[in-house]
Design an enzyme around this catalytic site. Structure first.
Site, PDB file in Angstrom:
ATOM      1  N   SER A 111      -6.777  -4.119   8.283  1.00  0.00           N
ATOM      2  CA  SER A 111      -5.504  -4.152   9.005  1.00  0.00           C
ATOM      3  C   SER A 111      -5.211  -2.857   9.750  1.00  0.00           C
ATOM      4  O   SER A 111      -6.010  -2.426  10.564  1.00  0.00           O
ATOM      5  CB  SER A 111      -4.380  -4.510   8.035  1.00  0.00           C
ATOM      6  OG  SER A 111      -3.215  -4.765   8.744  1.00  0.00           O
ATOM      7  N   HIS A 112      -4.091  -2.211   9.397  1.00  0.00           N
ATOM      8  CA  HIS A 112      -3.643  -1.011  10.112  1.00  0.00           C
ATOM      9  C   HIS A 112      -4.309   0.255   9.600  1.00  0.00           C
ATOM     10  O   HIS A 112      -4.041   1.332  10.113  1.00  0.00           O
ATOM     11  CB  HIS A 112      -2.129  -0.907   9.943  1.00  0.00           C
ATOM     12  CG  HIS A 112      -1.749  -0.981   8.496  1.00  0.00           C
ATOM     13  ND1 HIS A 112      -1.817  -2.144   7.787  1.00  0.00           N
ATOM     14  CD2 HIS A 112      -1.369  -0.029   7.628  1.00  0.00           C
ATOM     15  CE1 HIS A 112      -1.476  -1.915   6.537  1.00  0.00           C
ATOM     16  NE2 HIS A 112      -1.192  -0.643   6.413  1.00  0.00           N
ATOM     17  N   ASP A 275      -1.517  -4.061  15.622  1.00  0.00           N
ATOM     18  CA  ASP A 275      -2.342  -3.281  14.702  1.00  0.00           C
ATOM     19  C   ASP A 275      -3.821  -3.668  14.764  1.00  0.00           C
ATOM     20  O   ASP A 275      -4.240  -4.452  15.612  1.00  0.00           O
ATOM     21  CB  ASP A 275      -1.806  -3.406  13.266  1.00  0.00           C
ATOM     22  CG  ASP A 275      -2.074  -4.765  12.655  1.00  0.00           C
ATOM     23  OD1 ASP A 275      -2.184  -5.745  13.412  1.00  0.00           O
ATOM     24  OD2 ASP A 275      -2.186  -4.854  11.416  1.00  0.00           O
ATOM     25  N   ASP A 277      -5.861  -5.660  13.153  1.00  0.00           N
ATOM     26  CA  ASP A 277      -6.270  -7.065  13.147  1.00  0.00           C
ATOM     27  C   ASP A 277      -5.294  -7.981  13.892  1.00  0.00           C
ATOM     28  O   ASP A 277      -5.416  -9.207  13.826  1.00  0.00           O
ATOM     29  CB  ASP A 277      -6.474  -7.558  11.716  1.00  0.00           C
ATOM     30  CG  ASP A 277      -5.211  -7.455  10.876  1.00  0.00           C
ATOM     31  OD1 ASP A 277      -4.380  -6.572  11.144  1.00  0.00           O
ATOM     32  OD2 ASP A 277      -5.061  -8.267   9.941  1.00  0.00           O
ATOM     33  N   ASP A 279      -2.041  -8.693  13.564  1.00  0.00           N
ATOM     34  CA  ASP A 279      -0.955  -9.479  12.972  1.00  0.00           C
ATOM     35  C   ASP A 279       0.391  -8.743  12.978  1.00  0.00           C
ATOM     36  O   ASP A 279       1.426  -9.360  12.765  1.00  0.00           O
ATOM     37  CB  ASP A 279      -1.313  -9.982  11.565  1.00  0.00           C
ATOM     38  CG  ASP A 279      -1.673  -8.869  10.600  1.00  0.00           C
ATOM     39  OD1 ASP A 279      -1.669  -7.690  11.008  1.00  0.00           O
ATOM     40  OD2 ASP A 279      -1.981  -9.194   9.433  1.00  0.00           O
ATOM     41  N   ARG A 280       0.367  -7.436  13.230  1.00  0.00           N
ATOM     42  CA  ARG A 280       1.644  -6.703  13.258  1.00  0.00           C
ATOM     43  C   ARG A 280       2.107  -6.457  14.692  1.00  0.00           C
ATOM     44  O   ARG A 280       1.290  -6.472  15.616  1.00  0.00           O
ATOM     45  CB  ARG A 280       1.487  -5.346  12.585  1.00  0.00           C
ATOM     46  CG  ARG A 280       1.170  -5.426  11.128  1.00  0.00           C
ATOM     47  CD  ARG A 280       1.226  -4.047  10.512  1.00  0.00           C
ATOM     48  NE  ARG A 280       0.934  -4.144   9.091  1.00  0.00           N
ATOM     49  CZ  ARG A 280       1.301  -3.246   8.191  1.00  0.00           C
ATOM     50  NH1 ARG A 280       1.966  -2.173   8.569  1.00  0.00           N
ATOM     51  NH2 ARG A 280       1.010  -3.415   6.922  1.00  0.00           N
ATOM     52  N   LYS A 374       1.232 -13.454   9.855  1.00  0.00           N
ATOM     53  CA  LYS A 374       2.089 -12.833  10.845  1.00  0.00           C
ATOM     54  C   LYS A 374       1.292 -12.715  12.133  1.00  0.00           C
ATOM     55  O   LYS A 374       0.059 -12.744  12.103  1.00  0.00           O
ATOM     56  CB  LYS A 374       2.615 -11.495  10.357  1.00  0.00           C
ATOM     57  CG  LYS A 374       1.582 -10.523   9.816  1.00  0.00           C
ATOM     58  CD  LYS A 374       2.310  -9.369   9.149  1.00  0.00           C
ATOM     59  CE  LYS A 374       1.353  -8.317   8.617  1.00  0.00           C
ATOM     60  NZ  LYS A 374       0.992  -8.536   7.204  1.00  0.00           N
TER      61      LYS A 374
END
Ligand code: VG1
Ligand code: CO
Length: 541
Positions: A111-112, A275, A277, A279-280, A374
């Site tokens: 992710s982030h 981010d 991946d 999703d944010r 998300k």
């Protein structure tokens, strides 16, 4: 096919979806193999199943996919649908699982968290609804990591995942698909692309910071392609294995390039970032940063302006530490607002059961029932669709929210790489204090209520305890304490501060001033400095 003797692996924390570790750990002998086999065993095997596989393109993404394909083949999987070049954003993977009615998917991302040989890597399993595995499933995977003794792997050469089309590995069918097209098609069904195109054609300006991560190709195709935003709208739009050396975390600290533009002399009308991946999302107007909690409230108030939500929302949900701004909007709309523990998996049942349409978290995650993750770009497109209808600026949109519902000043303080024992001791000490806190005064504020959040899922009746400590103060302030489940070094303590202000003359304060009292009270009640040696947070968002 080879059966390899192996031994249990350390690493997955119980209750977390997937595994995040230093890349070197994943690259160590048998580590990735063990975790993939544990996942397959934990979900009851993959014999005859179809899986979606893709990741955010970080260092080791491509090598890890080759291992996953060989283990899937050896375990009898029927088919893997792989994003071309190994690329799929998390929401695009979620959509593909649903669209193709796959049995699940493996998403490669931390992710982030930063990427690279010396940074982080991650892998998680999503179920047939396209969402993160439920706790029941992650518990089984976790249990298997503790007693795994063999994994099966095919002895094949590398598969070409850079060329679209069908190939195979033993009896496993492999389909390599273009990563953007299906996702873009879904977005076109949700939003009024014509209206947004007209907005750009009329001179509306925007910058989207892809942070050298996975949304680059998606944003290029959708914003600059389908919606006609000028070239240069997307910045840092070419994914790189180490995200250009940065943290692909869309907040004012790490998305500095974008913040400089948005607070600079020639700021465009609208800015956004996503981010690692995808999703944010972070939303920022000209000189106007939007907290994720306020963004969720705005989207809830105005979603009906976009075609997909024109008949209204069935309900909304937010994670417990997310501010209560959305609760106030939901109340005014006459819909229910659910409060869930942190983590997207808790929204899955509510979405599947049709109890909520939108949901979100303070950590820059917003989404709807269109997928089960998300979705960063989705949030950006919903904002654009709303602005195309209202013709308001971002700042005016926020003023409108605050003057109608009050303003929830909000900030999260993160203390990273804290000694795990000390962090645990701080939480235990706070937990022990809770029963006697109500009515006492801390740092000049009076405690109204204090408890540890537990959640009973209204759909499957599962119970999740120990989901964070919350302390409400008289006068509208709240402090929440929890330990991160996604950090890869020591413990990360998160302190979430909030103050609801309904006095019309106090809606224009600096957040740090509005939150100064509750910040002091939070440090005092938790004995943070005495118990952990920390004074100032590492990251404030
Ligand atoms: C953090 C956030 C949480 C989010 C999770 C995964 O978890 O606080 O809201 O769901 O990351 O986000 P934690 O346990 O570290 O606080 V990401 O973009 O993985 O997908
Ligand atoms: Co993410």
């Amino acid at each position: 096919m080879q059966t390899v003797q192996t031994s249990p692996i350390e690493g997955q924390k119980p209750g977390t979806s997937g595994l995040r570790k230093k890349t070197a750990v994943f690259m160590g002998p048998h580590y990735l193999e063990n975790y993939v086999q544990s996942t397959f065993d934990g979900i009851g095997g993959v014999q005859g199943k179809t899986l979606v596989v893709g990741g955010d393109g970080r260092f080791f993404n491509d090598r890890a996919i080759q291992v996953i394909l060989r283990i899937a083949a050896a375990n009898g999987a029927a088919k893997c649908i792989v994003g071309q070049g190994g690329i799929l954003s998390t929401p695009a993977a979620s959509h593909l699982i649903r669209k193709r009615k796959a049995d699940g998917g493996l998403i490669l991302s931390a992710s982030h968290n930063p990427g690279g040989k010396d940074e982080d890597f991650g892998l998680k399993y999503n179920g047939p609804n396209g969402g993160p595995a439920t706790e029941a499933v992650t518990d089984k995977i976790f249990a298997r990591t503790l007693d795994i003794d063999v994994y099966k792997i095919s002895e094949s050469v590398d598969i070409d995942i850079d060329t679209r089309g069908m190939t195979s590995l033993d009896a496993l069918e492999i389909e390599v698909v273009e990563p953007v097209a299906d996702y873009q098609e879904l977005m076109e069904t949700l939003f009024d692309f014509g209206k947004i195109r007209a907005l750009f054609a009329g001179g509306f300006t925007m910058r989207f910071d892809a942070m050298h991560a996975v949304t680059g190709p998606y944003a290029h195709a959708i914003l600059e392609g389908a919606l006609g935003a000028p070239k240069g709208t997307v910045m840092n739009g070419t994914p790189s294995p180490d995200f250009g050396g940065g943290h692909p975390d869309p907040n004012p600290i790490w998305a500095k390039d974008l913040m400089n533009v948005m607070y600079g002399p020639d700021a465009p009308d609208f800015g956004a970032a996503s981010d690692g991946d995808g999703d944010r999302n972070m939303i920022v107007g000209r000189n106007a940063y939007v907290t994720p909690s306020d963004s969720l409230a705005v989207l809830t108030a105005k979603a009906h302006l976009a075609p997909a939500y024109s008949s209204g929302l069935t309900g909304v949900a937010r994670s417990m530490p997310t501010s209560r701004a959305v609760d106030r909007v939901a109340e005014s709309l006459g819909i229910k607002c659910y409060e869930t523990p942190t983590g997207w998996k808790f929204f899955g049942n509510l979405l599947d059961a049709g109890l909520v349409t939108l949901c979100g978290e303070e950590s820059a995650g917003t989404g709807s029932d269109h997928v089960r993750e998300k979705d960063g770009l989705w949030a950006v497109l919903l904002w654009l669709n709303i602005l195309a209808e209202t013709k308001m600026s971002v700042a005016e949109t926020l003023d409108d929210l605050w003057s109608t519902h009050g303003r929830c000043y909000y900030s999260r303080h993160d203390y990273e790489a804290v000694d795990s024992e000390k962090a645990g001791a701080m939480i235990s000490a706070l937990r022990a204090k809770l029963p006697a806190l109500a009515g006492t005064s801390v740092g000049g504020l009076t405690v109204e209520a204090a408890d540890e959040f537990a959640y009973d899922d209204p759909v499957d009746q599962s119970h999740s305890a120990g989901q964070g400590i919350r302390i409400a103060f008289k006068g509208g302030a709240r402090a929440v304490f929890r330990l991160s489940g996604t950090g890869t070094e020591g413990a990360t303590i998160r302190i979430y501060l909030e103050h609801l202000q309904t006095d019309a003359s106090k809606l224009d304060m600096k957040p740090e001033d509005a939150l100064a009292e509750v910040c002091n009270a939070a440090r005092e009640v938790s004995d943070l400095t005495a118990l952990t040696g920390r004074v100032d947070p590492d990251v404030i968002t």
